[in-house]
Each structure stands twice: as C-alpha cells, then as structure tokens.
Design an enzyme around this catalytic site. Structure first.
Site, short mmCIF file in Angstrom:
data_model
loop_
_atom_site.label_atom_id
_atom_site.label_comp_id
_atom_site.label_asym_id
_atom_site.label_seq_id
_atom_site.Cartn_x
_atom_site.Cartn_y
_atom_site.Cartn_z
N GLY A 9 0.83 -1.19 0.00
CA GLY A 9 0.00 0.00 0.00
C GLY A 9 0.86 1.24 0.00
O GLY A 9 1.98 1.23 -0.50
N CYS A 10 0.35 2.29 0.57
CA CYS A 10 1.05 3.57 0.62
C CYS A 10 2.43 3.40 1.26
O CYS A 10 2.55 2.88 2.36
CB CYS A 10 0.22 4.57 1.41
SG CYS A 10 1.04 6.15 1.66
#
Length: 169
Positions: A9-10
């Site tokens: 993810g981020c």
C-alpha cells in the site's frame, strides 16, 4: 548489507515499522515494477506507469534476518486484498514481495505458505512474490513522511491501524 523490497500500500505507512529496528541501515520510499524511467509520485499515483509504491530496506542479515523482515512485513498488510491496501486502491498499491535472490524467493514463498496454512485469514493469501526490478527512490518530501507530517500520517494511517489491531495484534 542486503536489500529487501516490499510493497504494502502507501509507502508512507511501510517505513515506520522497519525504520528503527536493529540492523536496518535505511528504509527508502519509492517505486518499482513499472515501465517509466524515473517516475514521479504524481505519475505513479495516477496508475499510468505500471509501478508499485514500495520500500527498499537495506539491512544487515547478521543482525536482522530476511525471515524477520518477512514477519514484520506480513503484519503491516492485508495479504488477502489484491486491489490495493486499505484506503489506497489500485495496482500501484498492491501487496508484493520483490525478491533479490533465489534465497529470498524461497524464504518469501515459505513464509507466505506458512501464513496461508495458519488459518489466520478466511480468504486466500494473494500477496505476490516477484523478481525485483529497478527501484526508483521517491521525491524527498515522501521520505520519512511519518516524521515530517505526523498529523497527516496518522489520519492516512487510521484504517490500516484498525485492520492491524483486529488481525495482527
């Protein structure tokens, strides 16, 4: 020193869990797996480059093993979500372990199978294990983001934290 590349993810959320561990020399936010040379954050965020946001970890395996890095990695992700992670959606946020060697590949595969066999999740473990490609460091404003922008980081990290609390802690 060795390197490990993980996508979960981020990349802002993937630095802090590794950053202060003994034997970790550096954790760099960046992009890998795409076709555009020297991509920018805006290009990757739009999903036009084929890159995935990731972190590149430089570590001393005599102090902190690759196996231990994998254990930390799993506990930062939802390994059942192929379409991004938490509030970050799209291929550029997919969970991937990018291996640097056949030894890392075998360790990652064994670790993924152990997680699948554990019964911790009711859905299949879909995190992919892929050969490492060129890693491009993200712009400086994205490095150590959790330290530079703690308030914004906490806001963006809330959904992830809830999941981690419910499933890993």
């Amino acid at each position: 020193m060795e390197k490990a590349i993980f996508a979960g993810g981020c990349f802002w959320c993937m630095v802090q869990p590794f950053d202060s561990l003994a034997g970790i020399e550096s954790v760099v936010s960046g992009y890998t797996g795409g076709t555009t040379e020297n991509p920018t954050y805006q290009q990757v965020k739009k999903g036009d480059t084929g890159h995935t946001e990731a972190v590149e970890i430089t570590f001393d395996p005599t102090i902190f093993s690759y196996q231990k890095l994998l254990e930390v990695y799993w506990q930062q992700t939802d390994p059942t979500d192929a379409f991004g992670q938490f509030e970050d959606r799209g291929d550029n946020y997919r969970p991937v372990i990018f291996y640097q060697s056949e030894e890392q590949k075998r360790a990652a595969e064994k670790s993924r199978q152990a997680l699948a066999d554990s019964g911790r999740f009711n859905k299949p473990i879909i995190t992919t294990i892929e050969p490492a490609q060129i890693f491009y460091a993200a712009e400086m404003e994205h490095q150590d983001y959790y330290q530079k922008e703690p308030e914004n980081f906490s806001k963006n990290h809330a959904i992830r934290e809830d999941f981690l609390d419910q499933n890993w802690r």
